[in-house]
Design a protein around this motif. Structure first.
Motif, PDB file in Angstrom:
ATOM      1  N   VAL A   1      -6.031  -0.353  49.224  1.00 49.76           N
ATOM      2  CA  VAL A   1      -5.381   0.869  48.773  1.00 49.76           C
ATOM      3  C   VAL A   1      -3.926   0.807  49.223  1.00 49.76           C
ATOM      4  O   VAL A   1      -3.650   0.580  50.405  1.00 49.76           O
ATOM      5  N   ASP A   2      -3.008   0.986  48.286  1.00 48.78           N
ATOM      6  CA  ASP A   2      -1.588   1.014  48.647  1.00 48.78           C
ATOM      7  C   ASP A   2      -1.092   2.446  48.676  1.00 48.78           C
ATOM      8  O   ASP A   2      -1.459   3.265  47.835  1.00 48.78           O
ATOM      9  N   TYR A   3      -0.281   2.725  49.674  1.00 48.35           N
ATOM     10  CA  TYR A   3       0.262   4.081  49.857  1.00 48.35           C
ATOM     11  C   TYR A   3       1.703   4.126  49.339  1.00 48.35           C
ATOM     12  O   TYR A   3       2.562   3.407  49.842  1.00 48.35           O
ATOM     13  N   PHE A   4       1.938   4.992  48.363  1.00 50.50           N
ATOM     14  CA  PHE A   4       3.308   5.183  47.867  1.00 50.50           C
ATOM     15  C   PHE A   4       3.673   6.652  47.954  1.00 50.50           C
ATOM     16  O   PHE A   4       2.817   7.518  47.840  1.00 50.50           O
ATOM     17  N   LYS A   5       4.949   6.905  48.179  1.00 48.27           N
ATOM     18  CA  LYS A   5       5.409   8.276  48.057  1.00 48.27           C
ATOM     19  C   LYS A   5       6.826   8.268  47.506  1.00 48.27           C
ATOM     20  O   LYS A   5       7.785   8.571  48.204  1.00 48.27           O
ATOM     21  N   PRO A   6       6.974   7.932  46.216  1.00 49.91           N
ATOM     22  CA  PRO A   6       8.317   7.904  45.655  1.00 49.91           C
ATOM     23  C   PRO A   6       8.896   9.320  45.573  1.00 49.91           C
ATOM     24  O   PRO A   6       8.171  10.281  45.331  1.00 49.91           O
ATOM     25  N   GLY A   7      10.208   9.422  45.799  1.00 52.14           N
ATOM     26  CA  GLY A   7      10.894  10.687  45.600  1.00 52.14           C
ATOM     27  C   GLY A   7      11.384  10.765  44.163  1.00 52.14           C
ATOM     28  O   GLY A   7      11.319   9.776  43.418  1.00 52.14           O
ATOM     29  N   THR A   8      11.889  11.945  43.787  1.00 55.27           N
ATOM     30  CA  THR A   8      12.392  12.111  42.426  1.00 55.27           C
ATOM     31  C   THR A   8      13.474  11.078  42.110  1.00 55.27           C
ATOM     32  O   THR A   8      13.477  10.456  41.049  1.00 55.27           O
ATOM     33  N   ASP A   9      14.370  10.880  43.090  1.00 55.72           N
ATOM     34  CA  ASP A   9      15.477   9.953  42.855  1.00 55.72           C
ATOM     35  C   ASP A   9      14.984   8.533  42.598  1.00 55.72           C
ATOM     36  O   ASP A   9      15.571   7.791  41.822  1.00 55.72           O
ATOM     37  N   GLU A  10      13.866   8.158  43.283  1.00 53.76           N
ATOM     38  CA  GLU A  10      13.347   6.813  43.064  1.00 53.76           C
ATOM     39  C   GLU A  10      12.690   6.690  41.699  1.00 53.76           C
ATOM     40  O   GLU A  10      12.782   5.667  41.020  1.00 53.76           O
ATOM     41  N   LEU A  11      12.021   7.772  41.289  1.00 56.94           N
ATOM     42  CA  LEU A  11      11.353   7.725  39.984  1.00 56.94           C
ATOM     43  C   LEU A  11      12.366   7.676  38.847  1.00 56.94           C
ATOM     44  O   LEU A  11      12.204   6.946  37.874  1.00 56.94           O
ATOM     45  N   VAL A  12      13.436   8.460  38.971  1.00 56.17           N
ATOM     46  CA  VAL A  12      14.411   8.492  37.885  1.00 56.17           C
ATOM     47  C   VAL A  12      15.325   7.266  37.900  1.00 56.17           C
ATOM     48  O   VAL A  12      16.075   7.051  36.946  1.00 56.17           O
ATOM     49  N   SER A  13      15.233   6.490  38.974  1.00 59.84           N
ATOM     50  CA  SER A  13      16.170   5.368  39.079  1.00 59.84           C
ATOM     51  C   SER A  13      15.973   4.355  37.963  1.00 59.84           C
ATOM     52  O   SER A  13      16.857   3.559  37.696  1.00 59.84           O
ATOM     53  N   ILE A  14      14.828   4.401  37.298  1.00 56.72           N
ATOM     54  CA  ILE A  14      14.623   3.445  36.208  1.00 56.72           C
ATOM     55  C   ILE A  14      15.085   4.013  34.863  1.00 56.72           C
ATOM     56  O   ILE A  14      15.086   3.321  33.850  1.00 56.72           O
ATOM     57  N   LEU A  15      15.469   5.288  34.853  1.00 54.51           N
ATOM     58  CA  LEU A  15      15.955   5.877  33.599  1.00 54.51           C
ATOM     59  C   LEU A  15      17.423   5.495  33.392  1.00 54.51           C
ATOM     60  O   LEU A  15      18.071   4.960  34.284  1.00 54.51           O
ATOM     61  N   SER A  16      17.924   5.854  32.187  1.00 57.30           N
ATOM     62  CA  SER A  16      19.346   5.620  31.945  1.00 57.30           C
ATOM     63  C   SER A  16      20.146   6.588  32.810  1.00 57.30           C
ATOM     64  O   SER A  16      19.645   7.648  33.188  1.00 57.30           O
ATOM     65  N   PRO A  17      21.381   6.235  33.163  1.00 59.77           N
ATOM     66  CA  PRO A  17      22.170   7.091  34.054  1.00 59.77           C
ATOM     67  C   PRO A  17      22.242   8.533  33.553  1.00 59.77           C
ATOM     68  O   PRO A  17      22.130   9.474  34.341  1.00 59.77           O
ATOM     69  N   LYS A  18      22.403   8.706  32.237  1.00 56.37           N
ATOM     70  CA  LYS A  18      22.595  10.049  31.684  1.00 56.37           C
ATOM     71  C   LYS A  18      21.343  10.897  31.893  1.00 56.37           C
ATOM     72  O   LYS A  18      21.398  12.018  32.413  1.00 56.37           O
ATOM     73  N   LEU A  19      20.196  10.318  31.534  1.00 49.81           N
ATOM     74  CA  LEU A  19      18.929  11.025  31.644  1.00 49.81           C
ATOM     75  C   LEU A  19      18.602  11.294  33.111  1.00 49.81           C
ATOM     76  O   LEU A  19      18.166  12.396  33.486  1.00 49.81           O
ATOM     77  N   ALA A  20      18.853  10.292  33.947  1.00 49.65           N
ATOM     78  CA  ALA A  20      18.544  10.408  35.369  1.00 49.65           C
ATOM     79  C   ALA A  20      19.313  11.559  35.993  1.00 49.65           C
ATOM     80  O   ALA A  20      18.757  12.351  36.755  1.00 49.65           O
TER      81      ALA A  20
END
Lengths: 484, 713
Positions: free
Chosen positions: A341-360
């Motif tokens: 089992v892997d433990y993750f706790k991404p924050g909003t900033d980490e999740l949006v980091s894969i979006l385009s700059p504008k959308l993020a």
């Protein structure tokens, strides 16, 4: 070690909780009594018996019964500095502790110690690397004692499925510091009837190494992960043409890392950036500095460019090699199933980091207004299941979009800013530039930790034009210490 | 079952007359009690005599045969109160505890028994927790003995001397109708040696031969006018009888020496350290043959004036070696010699440190100063000093060989300790709401005051965590958080803390750490210990107890549930209705649990049954080495190692194979938003065929997917 029978032999055993110091003391006592030596021992168990250092103290009088006295020996109950014949230590710092207590002295003491390190809380928790080098400790011990026997007993214990005390007991026997036969030692282990087979295995290995019968030392070195992808031969050739030979190895590893991380264009970006540094290095007397600035910048630059985003993490978590390493680490054999089992706790900033700059930016400003997701999203992924694995694999597959992502733009801007300050510093003072390079080490962690550290990194870069090398060094170190 | 089992060792308690008994100090004392014909024993655990409680528990069968009643008392006060049995009746009894803290708790009963006097011999055995390895404030038991007129024995730390002191102690107690205290220093409790045993004997009266007749004697009740008479009796009757008994039976020893114009007076308990100091100075041998005459005090209270005068007469100077402060013995000797015409110079604290343990090097320095001043006939001080200079140089070379002090290894929470998540939760709450004043208590949980937690501003006594908040709370803007262990709770915290706070309408938050045992002292059972584990027929619960005294706001939370703990703590702190809010943090002591779990695991493996083992791990290529996890946890199995990545700098975090899989690292990775490097691995031994099939399919699919991973571009 001499054994005059006009006084007891004084023995100090320094151990940490869980290493079997108590059992070792009992073996020693039983051994001495079995050879008609008179024995007293005592110890200070401390508050909790499980952590921290414990000192056992044993005195044994050779051939006491031949003394023809009705008096009994007077044991001091505590070791006296300058008065200890034998120090047994289960770890390098514990040997250092005995040294600082004055229990190890030139004209009297034989020391048998494991050379491995078990780090103290202060060493583990410091944001800087303040670990004490065991070689330094043991060379200081060697200079202040009659004889030092040392090797990595933790590795021997792991190799034989025993604990350190058995290996140490074997080392005492093998080094011949006490006038007893090997059989007398092993008989004590057998009489104690505690995990006899494992303890004898540990004893045998300790004996073999200390007596010089075996030079085959087990080690506990972990291999680094090989990169899956390789840079192109053209890129490697170009690198070798451009950069001084001393740093080719480093650059080859950096190029492998970035090829693995992104693609060959990214490798080229790395070389281009470093070439600018090399030129500045050369222009400021880099040759007589051995091109340290290029080397150091190259080392930090690859760290900054191969930043840890969720794509990278998902990639590393799903590699074939990781599964193998994990099984080895938990010591699983072929007949056992290992669930993960892997433990993750991404924050909003980490999740949006894969979006385009504008959308993020739009999501982030929404999040800032509403507090949405500002505590992060705790996720547990069963990576050993097909669905869990696939979920991570899909994230890892977003690698092709990375160079168009919000995080990419942010990271590249930070890198460019750092290089600009560094090159500016190189024109003023070579050492200042080196310090500026090392500032990249401030960037650490994930999520909030990463955001804060990136903030500190940016702040310190701004100060570079106004200060000198030593001031920058102090500032960097205090920044690191206060970040804890 | 306690942490350490003495089931094997207690068999030697059956040793017959003339047999050699081998073992540790506490075991020898137990044997001596059985040889002395005690009818009852009581005590409360605490270092350095915790093991004696374990020995007595493990010796249940032998005790039963001899009719010796043993009580794991609720507190030292309860144990001391047992001594009332010996006031009217010829019953021998002994009580045991850690001193001075236990003696503080027992003081009320002790002083009353001492005033009433005893008919049966009474021995108060105290583990003198002083010097290296001590866990308490540094004080002496001596003052207690003197103020209540009890006699104090401080025997040589050698088993024959300790055993003799126990036996003489009972005789002295009966000869003087006075309770006798026997103090054993930390190392003496654990010293291994041997002595010649005697047969055990049952008490004159005991469970097998009970007393038939109740005795009433108002003179033994501590109320006026009896209490006034009792004080007079202490001085006019008991004291002179004590002096007579001690000198007639030669409890103190006068050891001869060549240098007759000087001498040393020493407490028995530190005689061995003194002899080693003299040995190093070439003034004695390791058999105790000293060139300086020594007067060895086995009884340190009262002193025998005639013996002291006889020892000092004709000597130029005498050194009194008395550990700790104030220097009662030295003062008393000086006062006694005054006006007797004996003009011996009495030295002591003027040449030795006033405070602290007397270790060998300290004694060597003191004795050297003494000899330099006293200049006894026949001693070559110059030879002695040059030998010492050589030794001192070597020692100081060793001590300064390293450029920095090696890091300390303070005690801390064990691997998988249920208290770690509790204090991690408290740390997280403080990160949100700012620092609080936290009142600590006595127990393992006090390790929260050390790094990496640094939680807990003060501690003033066992079970007193909550009571110690009641003066500060009304004067403090934020609510106070008080900690109390389950051991302290049953010792006195239920009344002095909870009932007191409810009664006085105090506000604040009380965290009760319920780990199921008196854990710090070695897992002795307490009233709330699980029945199956304690072997006790009864189990009392903390929650029922606090509700019973009127606490309204009570929450019981599993300690590993950091999220719920953070929520509940935040609620308790911020909730507006005033009053006491109690959070019971439940989680069995992991050491005790692991002893059980590991055995069960091994048994399952041995018979080929399915068995799980859980442990946490860290992916080294994902760890960035910031070590925030270490600072939030401090788990011994969470450590660091060299970074396997040659491009990285500094070590990475690693969880070693001692991990017991408590899961706290994973929980904290979520709660504190640590990093994504943590994983939990469950190792399944002897899986079912169904599990094996599913696992094979998974591995095949995943393997195939990994095979198609993108390669170089």
């Amino acid at each position: 070690m001499d054994h005059p029978d006009t006084r007891p032999i004084r023995i100090v055993i320094g151990a940490m909780g869980g290493e079997g110091g108590g059992l070792l003391t009992q073996w020693m006592a039983d051994l001495c009594e079995s050879q008609n030596f008179e024995v007293r021992y005592t110890y200070v168990p401390g508050v909790a018996q499980r952590t921290g250092a414990t000192t056992y103290y044993l005195e044994t009088w050779p051939n006491f019964s031949e003394h023809n006295t009705n008096q009994s020996m007077v044991c001091a109950l505590m070791p006296c500095p300058g008065d200890v014949d034998l120090v047994l230590s289960t770890e390098a710092v514990e040997a250092g502790r005995a040294l600082q207590a004055g229990f190890i002295t030139r004209s009297r003491t034989t020391v048998v110690s494991s050379s491995h390190r078990a780090y103290a809380v202060a060493e583990k928790a410091s944001p800087r690397d303040v670990r004490i080098d065991p070689e330094y400790l043991l060379s200081a011990v060697a200079a202040q004692c009659q004889r030092l026997v040392h090797f990595d007993m933790a590795a021997c214990a792991a190799a034989t499925g025993s604990i350190i005390n058995a290996v140490l007991f074997g080392a005492v026997a093998g080094a011949g510091v006490l006038p007893f036969s090997r059989q007398a030692f092993t008989a004590s282990i057998q009489r104690s009837s505690v995990a006899v087979a494992a303890n004898l295995a540990g004893f045998d290995l300790g004996f073999a190494i200390a007596s010089g019968e075996s030079k085959d030392l087990p080690t506990t070195i972990t291999e680094s992960s090989p990169a899956r992808a390789q840079p192109t031969t053209q890129a490697l050739a170009a690198m070798k043409d451009t950069f001084p030979p001393d740093i080719h190895d480093l650059l080859r590893m950096a190029m492998e890392r970035l090829a693995d991380y992104q693609d060959s264009a990214y490798v080229q970006l790395y070389l281009n950036r470093l070439q600018a540094v090399l030129e500045a290095d050369r222009a400021n007397g880099g040759e007589q500095h051995g091109y340290t600035l290029t080397r150091e910048t190259g080392r930090w630059l690859v760290r900054l460019m191969a930043y840890d985003d969720i794509i990278r993490v998902a990639d590393l978590k799903t590699r074939r090699q990781r599964f193998a390493r994990l099984r080895e680490e938990v010591r699983a054999n072929e007949n056992q199933i290992v669930r993960v089992v892997d433990y993750f706790k991404p924050g909003t900033d980490e999740l949006v980091s894969i979006l385009s700059p504008k959308l993020a930016k739009r999501v982030l400003s929404f999040s800032a207004r509403t507090g949405f997701g500002n505590r992060g999203f705790p996720i547990k992924v069963k990576t050993d299941t097909v669905s869990g694995f696939l979920a991570l694999r899909i994230i890892a597959g977003l690698r092709s979009r990375r160079t168009r992502s919000y995080r990419y733009f942010k990271e590249q801007a930070a890198i460019e800013n750092w290089l600009r300050q560094l090159l500016g510093a190189a024109r003023r003072d070579y050492n200042l530039a080196l310090e500026a390079a090392a500032c990249a080490g401030l960037v650490k962690g994930y999520g909030q930790t990463h955001l804060h550290s990136a903030g500190r990194f940016e702040a310190i870069l701004k100060k570079i034009p106004q200060i000198d090398a030593s001031a920058l060094r102090t500032l960097r170190e205090t920044t690191l210490d206060t970040s804890a | 079952m306690a942490e350490r089992s003495f089931s094997k060792e207690v068999q030697s308690l059956r040793n017959r007359d003339g047999e050699i008994f081998r073992g540790e100090g506490v075991l020898a004392v137990t044997k001596a009690l059985l040889q002395s014909g005690v009818s009852y024993i009581g005590g409360y655990q605490g270092s350095p005599i915790s093991h004696m409680m374990d020995v007595l528990n493990d010796a249940a069968e032998i005790r039963r045969e001899l009719g010796v009643h043993f009580e794991n008392a609720a507190s030292e006060a309860a144990a001391a109160a047992m001594l009332a049995a010996s006031i009217h009746y010829p019953l021998r009894g002994a009580v045991i505890w850690k001193s001075t803290v236990g003696t503080n708790v027992a003081a009320d009963a002790l002083a009353n028994v001492a005033s009433a006097g005893v008919r049966g011999g009474v021995l108060v055995i105290v583990g003198e927790d002083y010097g290296e390895g001590s866990s308490i404030m540094q004080e002496r038991t001596h003052a207690f003995a003197a103020k209540s007129q009890m006699w104090l024995l401080d025997p040589r730390p050698d088993l024959p001397a300790i055993v003799a002191a126990v036996e003489h102690g009972f005789e002295l107690s009966e000869a003087t109708n006075t309770p006798v205290m026997l103090m054993l220093r930390i190392r003496a409790c654990h010293v291994y040696g041997s002595f010649v045993a005697k047969d055990n004997r049952p008490g004159q009266y005991n469970a097998h031969h009970p007393l038939e007749q109740a005795v009433f004697d108002y003179n033994k009740v501590v109320l006026p006018p009896s209490s006034y008479q009792q004080e007079q009796l202490k001085i006019t009757e008991r004291w002179p009888r004590a002096l007579r008994f001690i000198s007639t039976n030669k409890l103190n020893q006068s050891l001869p020496g060549d240098y007759v114009d000087i001498g040393i007076i020493v407490q028995g308990g530190i005689y061995n350290a003194l002899n080693r100091s003299l040995e190093i100075l070439s003034l004695a041998d390791a058999l105790g043959n000293s060139k300086i005459p020594i007067y060895l005090l086995t009884v340190t209270y009262p002193l025998i004036p005639e013996e002291i005068r006889a020892f000092c007469a004709g000597k130029k100077a005498v050194l009194v070696i008395e550990e700790g402060q104030p220097n009662y013995i030295e003062q008393s000797i000086k006062a006694d010699l005054h006006g007797t015409g004996i003009d011996t110079q009495i030295h002591g604290k003027n040449l030795l440190p006033t405070a602290g343990e007397y270790k060998t090097r300290i004694l060597i320095t003191g004795i050297t100063r003494f000899l330099n001043g006293a200049t006894p006939a026949g001693v070559s001080l110059a030879t002695m000093e040059s030998a010492q200079q050589q030794a001192t140089r070597e020692i100081s070379d060793s001590q300064t060989a390293l450029e920095f002090p090696v890091p300390a290894r303070p005690p801390g929470f064990c691997i998988g300790c249920p208290e770690r998540p509790l204090f991690s939760a408290l740390k997280l709450v403080q990160q949100e709401l700012g620092e609080f004043h936290v009142s600590g208590d006595i127990g393992c949980h006090l390790f929260s005051t050390l790094p990496p937690f640094n939680i807990g501003q003060h501690t003033v006594g066992y079970g007193l965590g909550l009571a110690s908040s009641s003066g500060l709370a009304p004067n403090f803007a934020k609510p106070l958080i008080s900690i109390m262990g389950d051991g302290g709770f049953w010792h006195n915290g239920l009344t002095s803390g909870v009932a007191n706070a409810v009664f006085n309408g105090d506000n604040g938050v009380l965290l009760i750490v319920d780990n199921g045992y008196a854990a710090a002292t070695g897992h002795q059972a307490i009233p709330s210990t699980d029945q199956a584990r304690s072997g006790n027929p009864v189990q009392m619960t903390i929650e029922k107890a606090v509700r019973g005294v009127g606490a309204q706001w009570v929450r019981t939370i599993p300690s590993y549930d950091v999220k719920q703990m953070v929520t509940t703590l935040t609620e308790a702190i911020s909730q507006s209705p005033p009053g006491l809010k109690i959070i019971i943090s439940q989680g069995e002591c992991q050491l005790a649990r692991q002893r059980r779990v590991k055995q069960a695991h091994q048994e399952a493996l041995d018979c080929g049954a399915r068995a799980l083992r859980v442990r946490l791990g860290i992916d080294p290529d994902i760890c960035t080495g910031d070590r925030a996890c270490v600072r939030l946890s401090g788990c011994p199995s969470l450590t660091v190692k060299d970074n396997p990545d040659p491009l990285a700098d500094g070590p990475v975090a690693v969880i070693d194979n001692q991990c017991v899989g408590c899961g706290n690292c994973g929980v904290m990775a979520h709660q504190a938003g640590l990093c994504p490097s943590f994983f939990e691995a469950t190792i399944i031994n002897n899986p079912s065929w169904r599990e094996r099939t599913i696992s094979n399919v998974r591995q095949w699919v995943i393997g195939a997917l990994q095979g198609s991973e993108p390669r170089t571009r």
